[in-house]
Design a protein around this motif. Structure first.
Motif, mmCIF file in Angstrom:
data_model
loop_
_atom_site.group_PDB
_atom_site.id
_atom_site.type_symbol
_atom_site.label_atom_id
_atom_site.label_comp_id
_atom_site.label_asym_id
_atom_site.label_seq_id
_atom_site.Cartn_x
_atom_site.Cartn_y
_atom_site.Cartn_z
ATOM 1 N N ARG A 33 -1.503 -6.396 -95.073
ATOM 2 C CA ARG A 33 -0.727 -7.026 -94.002
ATOM 3 C C ARG A 33 0.737 -6.599 -94.064
ATOM 4 O O ARG A 33 1.352 -6.335 -93.027
ATOM 5 N N LEU A 37 2.691 -4.620 -91.116
ATOM 6 C CA LEU A 37 3.946 -5.070 -90.490
ATOM 7 C C LEU A 37 4.959 -3.929 -90.436
ATOM 8 O O LEU A 37 5.666 -3.763 -89.437
ATOM 9 N N LEU A 40 3.907 -1.579 -87.677
ATOM 10 C CA LEU A 40 4.151 -2.190 -86.363
ATOM 11 C C LEU A 40 5.639 -2.165 -86.015
ATOM 12 O O LEU A 40 6.018 -1.953 -84.861
ATOM 13 N N GLU A 41 6.474 -2.375 -87.043
ATOM 14 C CA GLU A 41 7.919 -2.358 -86.834
ATOM 15 C C GLU A 41 8.371 -0.946 -86.416
ATOM 16 O O GLU A 41 9.141 -0.785 -85.460
ATOM 17 N N ALA A 44 7.269 -0.349 -82.893
ATOM 18 C CA ALA A 44 8.119 -1.019 -81.900
ATOM 19 C C ALA A 44 9.410 -0.232 -81.689
ATOM 20 O O ALA A 44 9.907 -0.125 -80.563
ATOM 21 N N GLU A 133 -1.902 -6.018 -81.366
ATOM 22 C CA GLU A 133 -1.276 -5.051 -82.262
ATOM 23 C C GLU A 133 -1.792 -3.643 -81.996
ATOM 24 O O GLU A 133 -1.012 -2.682 -82.034
ATOM 25 N N ALA A 269 8.149 -9.734 -71.335
ATOM 26 C CA ALA A 269 8.986 -10.553 -72.217
ATOM 27 C C ALA A 269 8.265 -11.858 -72.560
ATOM 28 O O ALA A 269 8.240 -12.290 -73.712
ATOM 29 N N ALA A 272 5.414 -11.210 -74.956
ATOM 30 C CA ALA A 272 5.882 -10.981 -76.325
ATOM 31 C C ALA A 272 6.217 -12.317 -76.993
ATOM 32 O O ALA A 272 5.875 -12.551 -78.147
ATOM 33 N N ARG A 273 6.840 -13.218 -76.227
ATOM 34 C CA ARG A 273 7.168 -14.521 -76.791
ATOM 35 C C ARG A 273 5.903 -15.290 -77.161
ATOM 36 O O ARG A 273 5.790 -15.885 -78.235
ATOM 37 N N TRP A 275 2.970 -14.064 -77.819
ATOM 38 C CA TRP A 275 2.343 -13.376 -78.939
ATOM 39 C C TRP A 275 2.993 -13.846 -80.243
ATOM 40 O O TRP A 275 2.314 -14.199 -81.214
ATOM 41 N N PHE A 276 4.306 -13.875 -80.250
ATOM 42 C CA PHE A 276 5.053 -14.334 -81.428
ATOM 43 C C PHE A 276 4.653 -15.763 -81.793
ATOM 44 O O PHE A 276 4.344 -16.065 -82.953
ATOM 45 N N GLU A 277 4.613 -16.649 -80.810
ATOM 46 C CA GLU A 277 4.295 -18.058 -81.098
ATOM 47 C C GLU A 277 2.856 -18.222 -81.594
ATOM 48 O O GLU A 277 2.586 -19.007 -82.498
ATOM 49 N N GLU A 279 1.168 -15.997 -83.182
ATOM 50 C CA GLU A 279 1.174 -15.432 -84.537
ATOM 51 C C GLU A 279 1.689 -16.454 -85.555
ATOM 52 O O GLU A 279 1.157 -16.569 -86.655
ATOM 53 N N VAL A 280 2.726 -17.185 -85.170
ATOM 54 C CA VAL A 280 3.275 -18.214 -86.066
ATOM 55 C C VAL A 280 2.224 -19.308 -86.286
ATOM 56 O O VAL A 280 1.964 -19.727 -87.420
ATOM 57 N N GLY A 283 -0.530 -18.026 -88.472
ATOM 58 C CA GLY A 283 -0.034 -17.866 -89.830
ATOM 59 C C GLY A 283 0.007 -19.194 -90.573
ATOM 60 O O GLY A 283 -0.357 -19.285 -91.750
ATOM 61 N N ALA B 306 11.426 -11.761 -76.891
ATOM 62 C CA ALA B 306 11.338 -11.563 -75.441
ATOM 63 C C ALA B 306 12.328 -10.501 -74.974
ATOM 64 O O ALA B 306 12.050 -9.731 -74.062
ATOM 65 N N LEU B 320 7.544 -17.740 -90.464
ATOM 66 C CA LEU B 320 6.639 -18.340 -91.446
ATOM 67 C C LEU B 320 7.307 -18.443 -92.811
ATOM 68 O O LEU B 320 7.138 -19.437 -93.523
#
Lengths: 325, 325
Positions: A33, A37, A40-41, A44, A133, A269, A272-273, A275-277, A279-280, A283, B306, B320
């Motif tokens: 993982r 990351l 993925l970074e 991006a 991803e 946008a 993406a938000r 997706w982030f939420e 993911e949290v 997690g 975003a 996290l």
């Protein structure tokens, strides 16, 4: 291959690197993982964008044939096309790696195409994360179009519609004037309804079905992100390779209209938000299963509750206290 | 009223105490939650059990009339009956407190009956928790039967079936031999299908519908927790108060069969475990919204994602880490 090399090869467009990077993000091993990351970074940072097309169609509508014909047409126009499958049910069958490549035989042999079957994940959340991803990785690898296909079961359609820029519903010609039990919610998500098999004997039925859907779509409330005339219904024949160019022209016109008016960027946008939420949230929940001590405690408290020795709410409060916060 | 007094009054069977205890478990205020846990713990110690009957029926099948007639029959037999509604859609309409009591006017005036409308919760998880806890409170208050009713929309049927001992599907007579589009999954959850309105002009249609469903039910695989002949389809008339006694006899026979063979207790144990686990998951996720500092951090990272300044996966990892663990 080290991660910096993997990211470099990925961004250079290497399909084997892309396949390995997707395998990396699919892994549930904690050390994988961390490496995922990093990739993925780097992906991006490449700052590339593909047109993400979600495609839903139940078995029997000719989805594989459509993707093959449509994908080959795009490849012949000089575009690079990635196909990702989202099929939560494949968790049971153990995926269909051979199946996916076999059923899109010609497309899979094109150097400008990349086909990846659905991962064998136990739950929709896992499939969702991996797919989001994988889309990012395909974009970083320089693909122009990412087709995300799903069978029309359960919530996978909503999931695909939420991660795509455009959502296409592929249907077969209907007998009579029935609307094939397509749920209103699915129709409301569709940007384009394509009625396949508009060839040979089925052509009249296909055209009638298009007209039925065009009528049904006109009854829907116009969405701010749509120009006049959308959502649209069109006939196509994947077999005869007919209507595909027009379908593609409509998709491009719609995407361009949304880009010009800022809807495209705003949608991305918001995606993406979310997706982030998501993911949290995932997690956080993963903490319940990752650590053996936590898992054991959850099991023991669950046993006590099942045996009637503790009330569920009280045991949950105890479990949560042990998790801190 | 202090919580020990509230719990005492609840266990003494006081309906106003029950109503206040349910209001307490519905509250989202942290100090209320602590008090609610104390009442739930006291309720669990009372060690009482009601028969939990889940009832699903779409608007128009005569659900309110059925609950009123069925509930009054039970009350006349000396039983105490609680009715809880699960309607996630009421979150939008702001609940229907007056509506529920008005539509079951006679039952609501019985001292041995208790009717509580669906809470106005924003999400199904919230409704689920409140309903599970309200069931426990009704049991502690000495109710013999807890009817949990839901309209047949979305996942609320599954939710109700999972928290009940018996699950009843209420249907209206169908025109012709159609099976009213009842999903196979819902039929598989049903222990009893009751076709209402088996009176007057509609009686022949109701009997034909019963026979159609009886045929469809015979095609389902027999479940280990069912005796021969179950699941069953029966005609009832809530209006003419006809068939209700037989329906009740079938429910009792089924429950007794399951009690004798341990299925009943095993099912309850598994329900309690799942309730506990759901509670833990929801409690973990609540940490994202409870603390203003955490909420602000989630918002700021979401904004960065975003705006394209951070990758979703990376931002999620950061969030996290800030939550510890």
């Amino acid at each position: 291959m080290q991660q910096p090399d993997l990211a470099t090869a990925l961004i250079a467009g290497d399909r084997r690197a892309l396949a390995r990077a997707i395998t990396l993000v699919e892994s549930t091993r904690p050390d994988h993982r961390a490496a995922a990351l990093a990739v993925l970074e780097a992906a991006a940072r490449a700052g590339r964008q593909a047109l993400r097309i979600g495609l839903s169609g139940t078995p029997g509508v000719g989805k594989s044939t459509f993707i093959e014909s449509f994908g080959l047409m795009l490849v012949n126009q000089g575009l690079r096309v990635a196909v990702l499958a989202v099929d939560p049910s494949s968790a049971r069958s153990g995926g269909s790696i051979l199946g996916d490549k076999t059923r899109m035989d010609r497309l899979s042999r094109e150097p400008a195409a990349f086909i990846r079957p659905s991962p064998s994940q136990a739950h929709l959340g896992g499939v969702a994360r991996r797919t989001r991803e994988a889309i990012s990785l395909c974009e970083a690898a320089g693909f122009d179009v990412v087709l995300i296909e799903t069978v029309g079961v359960g919530q996978s359609e909503t999931l695909v519609a939420e991660m795509a820029d455009l959502f296409i519903l592929l249907l077969a010609p209907a007998g009579g004037d029935e609307l094939q039990g397509v749920k209103r919610g699915i129709m409301e998500m569709a940007d384009l309804i394509l009625v396949n098999k508009a060839d040979g004997d089925l052509k009249p039925a296909a055209l009638r079905t298009v007209s039925d859907y065009a009528g049904a779509l006109r009854l829907l409330r116009k969405r701010p992100q749509d120009p006049e005339g959308f959502p649209k219904a069109l006939p196509v024949s994947a077999l005869a390779e007919d209507g595909l160019a027009q379908a593609w022209a409509e998709m491009q016109a719609l995407a361009q209209w949304r880009r010009d008016r800022g809807h495209f960027a705003a949608h991305r946008a918001e995606q993406a938000r979310q997706w982030f939420e998501a993911e949290v949230r995932e997690g956080l929940l993963a903490r319940l299963t990752r650590d053996p001590a936590v898992r054991a405690r959850l099991g023991a408290l669950g046993d006590a509750v099942a045996a009637g020795r503790a009330a569920p709410a009280q045991a949950a409060a105890e479990m949560l206290a042990s998790l801190g916060g």
